[in-house]
Design a protein around this motif. Sequence first.
Motif, PDB file in Angstrom:
ATOM      1  N   SER B 117       0.796  -1.229   0.000  1.00 15.57           N
ATOM      2  CA  SER B 117       0.000   0.000   0.000  1.00 15.57           C
ATOM      3  C   SER B 117       0.828   1.278   0.000  1.00 15.57           C
ATOM      4  CB  SER B 117      -0.966   0.010   1.186  1.00 15.57           C
ATOM      5  OG  SER B 117      -0.252  -0.111   2.383  1.00 15.57           O
ATOM      6  N   ASP B 123      -4.385  10.728   0.820  1.00 17.83           N
ATOM      7  CA  ASP B 123      -5.733  10.265   1.137  1.00 17.83           C
ATOM      8  C   ASP B 123      -5.900   8.781   0.840  1.00 17.83           C
ATOM      9  OD1 ASP B 123      -5.550  12.932   0.865  1.00 17.83           O
ATOM     10  OD2 ASP B 123      -7.170  13.155  -0.593  1.00 17.83           O
ATOM     11  N   TYR B 124      -5.278   8.325  -0.264  1.00 23.00           N
ATOM     12  CA  TYR B 124      -5.458   6.942  -0.680  1.00 23.00           C
ATOM     13  C   TYR B 124      -4.849   5.996   0.339  1.00 23.00           C
ATOM     14  CZ  TYR B 124      -6.508   9.397  -4.935  1.00 23.00           C
ATOM     15  OH  TYR B 124      -7.051  10.257  -5.839  1.00 23.00           O
ATOM     16  N   ALA B 126      -4.387   6.698   3.442  1.00 24.05           N
ATOM     17  CA  ALA B 126      -5.214   6.797   4.645  1.00 24.05           C
ATOM     18  C   ALA B 126      -6.375   5.815   4.558  1.00 24.05           C
ATOM     19  CB  ALA B 126      -5.725   8.224   4.812  1.00 24.05           C
ATOM     20  N   ILE B 127      -6.990   5.727   3.390  1.00 20.59           N
ATOM     21  CA  ILE B 127      -8.150   4.845   3.230  1.00 20.59           C
ATOM     22  C   ILE B 127      -7.729   3.376   3.347  1.00 20.59           C
ATOM     23  CG2 ILE B 127      -9.892   4.056   1.578  1.00 20.59           C
ATOM     24  CD1 ILE B 127      -9.959   7.036   0.605  1.00 20.59           C
ATOM     25  N   VAL B 128      -6.603   3.032   2.735  1.00 19.90           N
ATOM     26  CA  VAL B 128      -6.139   1.639   2.814  1.00 19.90           C
ATOM     27  C   VAL B 128      -5.831   1.245   4.255  1.00 19.90           C
ATOM     28  CG1 VAL B 128      -4.256   0.074   2.199  1.00 19.90           C
ATOM     29  CG2 VAL B 128      -5.276   1.525   0.462  1.00 19.90           C
ATOM     30  N   LEU B 130      -6.985   2.609   6.935  1.00 16.78           N
ATOM     31  CA  LEU B 130      -8.271   2.578   7.634  1.00 16.78           C
ATOM     32  C   LEU B 130      -8.948   1.228   7.412  1.00 16.78           C
ATOM     33  CD1 LEU B 130     -10.745   4.075   8.955  1.00 16.78           C
ATOM     34  CD2 LEU B 130     -11.379   4.745   6.664  1.00 16.78           C
ATOM     35  N   GLY B 131      -8.933   0.783   6.168  1.00 20.03           N
ATOM     36  CA  GLY B 131      -9.518  -0.516   5.839  1.00 20.03           C
ATOM     37  C   GLY B 131      -8.820  -1.637   6.577  1.00 20.03           C
ATOM     38  N   GLU B 134      -9.977  -1.868  10.148  1.00 24.97           N
ATOM     39  CA  GLU B 134     -11.314  -2.449  10.239  1.00 24.97           C
ATOM     40  C   GLU B 134     -11.267  -3.961  10.027  1.00 24.97           C
ATOM     41  OE1 GLU B 134     -14.486  -0.714  11.042  1.00 24.97           O
ATOM     42  OE2 GLU B 134     -12.700   0.186  11.903  1.00 24.97           O
TER      43      GLU B 134
END
Lengths: 258, 317
Positions: B117, B123-124, B126-128, B130-131, B134
């Motif tokens: 990643s 931002d990208y 950050a999303i990965v 974050l995923g 989770e």
Amino acid sequence: MKPPRLQLDSVTIRFGGLTAVSEVSLIVGDRELAGLIGPNGAGKTTLFNLVTAVYQPTEGTIRLGGEPTDRLEPHQLTARGVARTFQNIRLFPSLSVLDNVRVAARLHCPHGLRQSLWRGAAFRAAEAAVEKESLELLNIFDLARYRDEPAKSLPYGNQRRLEIVRALATRPRLLLLDEPAAGMNPTEKVALTQLIREIRDRFQLAVLLVEHDMQLVMDLCERIHVLDHGVKIAEGSPTEIRSNPQVIEAYLGPDHAL
Amino acid sequence: MKRHPQLWLLAAIILAAVLSASARPAGVNPYYLGVAVDVGINVILAVSLNLINGHTGQFSLGHAGFMAVGAYVASSITLGLAARFGGPALTPLLFAGSLLAGGLAAALAGLAVGVPSLRLRGDYLAIVTLGFGEIIRVILQTTDAVGAASGLKGIPKFTSFGWAWALAALTVYVVACLVNSTYGRGFIAVHDDEVAARSMGINTTRYKVTAFVIGAFFAGLAGGLYAHHKQFISPGGFDFNKSIEIVVMVILGGMGRTAGVIAAAIVLTLLPEVLRPVAEYRMILYALLILGLMLARPQGLFTWERRTGAKPGPQPT
């Protein structure tokens, strides 16, 4: 015969349908001062990015001291002795003047993560050596007195010079300068010409520069390569280039051709 | 300080151990000691995340996920072994071992997430991350071996004030030493300008992954400490909110400013405790105070000279 410092053999790069650089061949010898000129959009910066492995050529080969450079990453290329400056200055803004140079000295610093944490005698000796070398370089360019100031606070001309110092700290054998005189006044340009010559003599390296200021290129370079629309249209000494009808046409349009 | 930072680390660890050993006999309120442990754990989390988000300039939202990996691995080990080798003489050794295992497991997770990643930016990334956080939470929630949604109970109380602060000192030492060396300046170079860093011979991918792995390792340690402090962990405790809490500490402290981040971690841990008397308005006040601090000191709590806001954006090279 020793292989040349830099050799391009019919190098082509296409971005989709656009051929940015087409079958360009050129040679830069050891300790040569070479210039790359051409109108806007001729592919000069693209050629720089090819030489520094930011792009890989679609066709053709690039050799450094006889060895092909395909499949090398940009940072590996720097380790092979190629350093560059950028058209828009790219210093590290949150680091001091000295630290900007010390980052580049990392390449020749023997220690890594473990030693940085253990901080033994060898680590301290290596750190001291890096600092000494960096300060010496800054001294040559009269920048040592700004050592602890943030790099971004330097005046424009000094930022350009600091970028050259930073490039030299990687101990290159080929130095690529992308419009080093951009934004400089005539006095600074004269000083720059002198400086580049001194760099070549002192560090025994080859210089390839892209520049729009014809006066500077003609004064400084021993050999000039001319690009237009991605194609190399001429090569020669400053005198030859000055009187080359194709070059004049590329710059001024067909009506002015003699 | 500059010549022998190791001595300072040693001194800090000894001081933490001595203070910790003498606190209980001296009759210090256990509540205060508990808060002190929380402070230590949050310092570890914030300073280690600062290596990733601050110094190296990568935006990770997955710190709670790495913390969870450390917490679950460490407590599974102690729960499994404490019953068999429960001697008090072996306790520190057992605890140190399980913390280390938790840290290493988190580091491994950091490597697994980081390698694919870290090509992404901003931002990208950050999303990965974050995923990733989770995913960890959901896996834990559905794994019966670690108690699924009800979590792990009855974890022995091994974490003391001394452990938390000694490891906090170690974290600060590691991060500060790293970024103040010729090797470690590469992290800041990656933060400032990746293109320029690469052309100076810096292997940017490697630096980013290294920052990620080291950050994850310490998050894992913090997770182990946390589990043996609260004696109970559940997947819900390591959710997105926890990651955000740590990110807030880093931003409030000033990205890339170790001293500021330590201060922010301390302030933000104490703030909810100090606000306990106002009961139900506590979290509202907490939020308002963060807003106020952010407006008053956007450059970070303890950043005096302003760091340049203008990062060199993407440019044609």
